[in-house]
Design a protein around this motif. Structure first.
Motif, PDB file in Angstrom:
ATOM      1  N   TYR A 164      21.060  33.270 -31.086  1.00 43.98           N
ATOM      2  CA  TYR A 164      20.448  32.871 -32.358  1.00 43.98           C
ATOM      3  C   TYR A 164      18.980  32.527 -32.141  1.00 43.98           C
ATOM      4  O   TYR A 164      18.556  32.200 -31.037  1.00 43.98           O
ATOM      5  N   ASN A 165      18.199  32.598 -33.218  1.00 42.34           N
ATOM      6  CA  ASN A 165      16.763  32.340 -33.144  1.00 42.34           C
ATOM      7  C   ASN A 165      16.422  31.026 -33.844  1.00 42.34           C
ATOM      8  O   ASN A 165      16.955  30.721 -34.902  1.00 42.34           O
ATOM      9  N   THR A 166      15.513  30.259 -33.236  1.00 47.74           N
ATOM     10  CA  THR A 166      15.063  28.989 -33.795  1.00 47.74           C
ATOM     11  C   THR A 166      13.627  29.047 -34.286  1.00 47.74           C
ATOM     12  O   THR A 166      13.276  28.417 -35.281  1.00 47.74           O
ATOM     13  N   SER A 167      12.779  29.790 -33.617  1.00 51.42           N
ATOM     14  CA  SER A 167      11.334  29.628 -33.754  1.00 51.42           C
ATOM     15  C   SER A 167      10.789  30.020 -35.126  1.00 51.42           C
ATOM     16  O   SER A 167       9.656  29.664 -35.454  1.00 51.42           O
ATOM     17  N   GLY A 168      11.569  30.710 -35.953  1.00 58.61           N
ATOM     18  CA  GLY A 168      11.054  31.112 -37.271  1.00 58.61           C
ATOM     19  C   GLY A 168      11.315  30.123 -38.381  1.00 58.61           C
ATOM     20  O   GLY A 168      10.865  30.328 -39.509  1.00 58.61           O
ATOM     21  N   GLY A 169      12.032  29.016 -38.078  1.00 57.00           N
ATOM     22  CA  GLY A 169      12.442  28.116 -39.141  1.00 57.00           C
ATOM     23  C   GLY A 169      11.978  26.686 -39.003  1.00 57.00           C
ATOM     24  O   GLY A 169      12.681  25.751 -39.430  1.00 57.00           O
ATOM     25  N   TYR A 170      10.787  26.477 -38.431  1.00 60.55           N
ATOM     26  CA  TYR A 170      10.267  25.115 -38.276  1.00 60.55           C
ATOM     27  C   TYR A 170       9.801  24.536 -39.617  1.00 60.55           C
ATOM     28  O   TYR A 170       9.507  25.274 -40.572  1.00 60.55           O
ATOM     29  N   LEU A 171       9.702  23.210 -39.678  1.00 59.86           N
ATOM     30  CA  LEU A 171       9.397  22.539 -40.940  1.00 59.86           C
ATOM     31  C   LEU A 171       7.971  22.802 -41.416  1.00 59.86           C
ATOM     32  O   LEU A 171       7.695  22.704 -42.620  1.00 59.86           O
ATOM     33  N   HIS A 172       7.062  23.124 -40.499  1.00 60.85           N
ATOM     34  CA  HIS A 172       5.694  23.405 -40.925  1.00 60.85           C
ATOM     35  C   HIS A 172       5.573  24.761 -41.601  1.00 60.85           C
ATOM     36  O   HIS A 172       4.551  25.055 -42.223  1.00 60.85           O
ATOM     37  N   GLU A 350      10.968  33.386 -28.202  1.00 64.98           N
ATOM     38  CA  GLU A 350      10.059  34.402 -27.676  1.00 64.98           C
ATOM     39  C   GLU A 350       8.814  33.792 -27.050  1.00 64.98           C
ATOM     40  O   GLU A 350       7.999  34.500 -26.433  1.00 64.98           O
ATOM     41  N   TRP A 351       8.653  32.478 -27.156  1.00 64.41           N
ATOM     42  CA  TRP A 351       7.449  31.826 -26.649  1.00 64.41           C
ATOM     43  C   TRP A 351       7.200  32.114 -25.177  1.00 64.41           C
ATOM     44  O   TRP A 351       6.066  32.279 -24.747  1.00 64.41           O
ATOM     45  N   LEU A 352       8.239  32.140 -24.369  1.00 62.67           N
ATOM     46  CA  LEU A 352       8.080  32.246 -22.924  1.00 62.67           C
ATOM     47  C   LEU A 352       7.795  33.672 -22.457  1.00 62.67           C
ATOM     48  O   LEU A 352       7.420  33.881 -21.300  1.00 62.67           O
ATOM     49  N   GLY A 353       7.957  34.644 -23.335  1.00 59.41           N
ATOM     50  CA  GLY A 353       7.832  36.046 -22.959  1.00 59.41           C
ATOM     51  C   GLY A 353       6.582  36.407 -22.176  1.00 59.41           C
ATOM     52  O   GLY A 353       6.661  37.114 -21.163  1.00 59.41           O
ATOM     53  N   PRO A 354       5.386  35.938 -22.598  1.00 61.32           N
ATOM     54  CA  PRO A 354       4.168  36.346 -21.882  1.00 61.32           C
ATOM     55  C   PRO A 354       4.096  35.876 -20.429  1.00 61.32           C
ATOM     56  O   PRO A 354       3.292  36.407 -19.656  1.00 61.32           O
ATOM     57  N   MET A 355       4.913  34.908 -20.049  1.00 67.49           N
ATOM     58  CA  MET A 355       4.817  34.381 -18.681  1.00 67.49           C
ATOM     59  C   MET A 355       5.557  35.220 -17.650  1.00 67.49           C
ATOM     60  O   MET A 355       5.375  35.033 -16.451  1.00 67.49           O
ATOM     61  N   PHE A 356       6.374  36.169 -18.115  1.00 65.49           N
ATOM     62  CA  PHE A 356       7.211  36.914 -17.183  1.00 65.49           C
ATOM     63  C   PHE A 356       6.960  38.411 -17.283  1.00 65.49           C
ATOM     64  O   PHE A 356       6.659  38.941 -18.361  1.00 65.49           O
ATOM     65  N   ASN A 357       7.095  39.098 -16.172  1.00 65.62           N
ATOM     66  CA  ASN A 357       6.926  40.549 -16.155  1.00 65.62           C
ATOM     67  C   ASN A 357       8.111  41.267 -16.788  1.00 65.62           C
ATOM     68  O   ASN A 357       7.966  42.387 -17.292  1.00 65.62           O
ATOM     69  N   GLU A 358       9.282  40.629 -16.762  1.00 59.24           N
ATOM     70  CA  GLU A 358      10.505  41.267 -17.273  1.00 59.24           C
ATOM     71  C   GLU A 358      10.914  40.604 -18.596  1.00 59.24           C
ATOM     72  O   GLU A 358      10.687  39.413 -18.798  1.00 59.24           O
ATOM     73  N   GLN A 359      11.528  41.393 -19.475  1.00 56.44           N
ATOM     74  CA  GLN A 359      12.005  40.870 -20.752  1.00 56.44           C
ATOM     75  C   GLN A 359      13.511  41.114 -20.867  1.00 56.44           C
ATOM     76  O   GLN A 359      14.048  42.069 -20.295  1.00 56.44           O
ATOM     77  N   LEU A 360      14.166  40.236 -21.632  1.00 49.80           N
ATOM     78  CA  LEU A 360      15.601  40.355 -21.824  1.00 49.80           C
ATOM     79  C   LEU A 360      15.923  41.291 -22.978  1.00 49.80           C
ATOM     80  O   LEU A 360      15.124  41.470 -23.903  1.00 49.80           O
TER      81      LEU A 360
END
Length: 397
Positions: A164-172, A350-360
């Protein structure tokens, strides 16, 4: 005489045999790095609306890269949001030298050694979180040595985990943008959506959840998260109001350490209660689980001290029939959730994606365990560019 002769020969064989202690590998060097991940947009949840915290603008990561005498390598990380990163990094530096010369396979013993090295500061909180980068790196090394993804080394129950995804539903985030984010997430293959709640006016929460439920339809998994900002009365009213939305769970309706209050909500309402992300040791999670404090347990490996205590939490959770939904750090938790006996959930960020060479890989609502040995990630050039400081211990220091 024949018996005595046999005894002598057995003794000679035993005397010639090497032990595991004789043949074990040794930790040769450790590199620690402090990396700051900037967020494109400041993030607000209920803790910000109550004035208890400032919007989240960056995340501090502590990476440990461990190399052994026999040439094996492992990488792990811990993290802190808003505050504590420099403190974790400082304590991790105090701990690093305790690992030099040790057998990297002795993960349980080494976790205990590091825990007692900082025990005067306590056995939870910052002291355990500073252990996590080392413990996770040692498990990564152990799986790489075996040539297996960590999930397979642990004995996977499945090759993918519902996500499930969290990052699209913040209160701001305004409601119209939340609805757009929900559509994007669903179309990308996500399996569930979590919304932040905890507005001063409960009616606003109800409206936002209602609009998202209408967009998703009745069958799509939907969760909400209050980030500990309700008291027992407000939480009871909110849980009652949300019963009609067929939510998968209501997360952190109360303070993280109010095990009794969470247990009352879990027994009173049909909607499942989820909590545990803020707990920072096996002992704290054991209190939650034994108090019947939630339907879903939400341990966070970097927060509890690494994979070693996380596996203890999993064992107790399975024994007590709890469902599992680890918090954050999907790069680590995918492997752990895949090894849990009861069908779990994985939180997608998806925040952590840029820190790694590999993606899930995300497909059909599930995140798939990669076939790469260990945890299956390495630091990107971007992560190196975001590095604020680093130190090496042992060979090459």
């Amino acid at each position: 005489m024949a018996v005595e002769s046999n005894i002598v020969s057995y003794a000679q064989v035993a005397g010639d045999a090497r032990t595991a202690a004789d043949s074990g590998d040794r930790i040769e060097s450790i590199k620690l790095s402090l990396v700051y991940l900037p967020l494109a947009t400041p993030v607000s949840d209920a803790k910000v609306l109550t004035g208890r915290q400032k919007p989240l603008t960056e995340i501090a990561f502590i990476f440990a890269e461990i190399r052994s005498r026999d040439g094996h390598e492992g990488i792990g990380f811990g993290y802190s949001k808003r505050a504590g990163g420099p403190g974790m990094y400082a304590h991790a530096q105090e701990l690093a030298e305790h690992l030099l010369g040790e057998d990297p396979n002795d993960t349980s013993r080494l976790f205990t050694k590091l825990l007692w090295a900082g025990a005067s500061m306590g056995r939870s909180g910052l002291t355990t979180q500073a252990i996590a980068p080392f413990d996770i790196a040692l498990w990564d090394m152990k799986a790489k040595r075996a040539g297996l993804p960590l999930a397979k080394l642990l004995g996977a129950q499945r090759d993918s985990v519902q996500c499930y995804n969290t990052s699209g539903g913040y209160l701001h985030t305004p409601l119209d943008q939340v609805l757009k984010n929900v559509e994007i997430s669903r179309n990308s293959g996500i399996g569930g959506i979590k919304l932040k709640v905890g507005q001063p006016d409960l009616a606003i929460d109800i409206q936002r959840v209602g609009e998202v439920r209408k967009l998703l339809g009745n069958d799509f998994p939907l969760m909400v998260d209050a980030n500990q900002q309700w008291d027992r009365q407000k939480a009871t009213r909110a849980c009652r109001a949300f019963e009609g939305f067929d939510l998968t769970w209501i997360e952190e309706p109360l303070d993280a350490y109010d095990f009794e209050g969470h247990a009352q909500l879990a027994s009173r309402f049909d909607t499942a209660i989820a909590t545990g992300e803020m707990l920072t040791s096996f002992g704290e999670h054991a209190q939650l689980i034994m108090a019947e404090g939630s339907d879903f347990i939400q341990p966070d490996a970097p927060r509890v001290g690494g994979i070693t205590p996380f596996l203890q939490i999993m064992a107790l959770g399975e024994f007590k029939g709890r469902k599992l939904a680890p918090h954050f750090a999907m790069e680590i938790h995918l492997h752990l959730a895949a090894a849990y006996a009861i069908e779990p959930w994985l939180e997608h960020f998806e925040w952590l994606g840029p820190m790694f060479n590999e993606q899930l890989q995300l497909k059909n609502g599930r995140m798939w365990v990669p076939d790469r040995p260990g945890l299956g990630f390495s630091l990107s050039e971007q992560a190196l560019a975001w590095t604020a400081d680093h130190k090496t211990f042992g060979k090459g220091a």
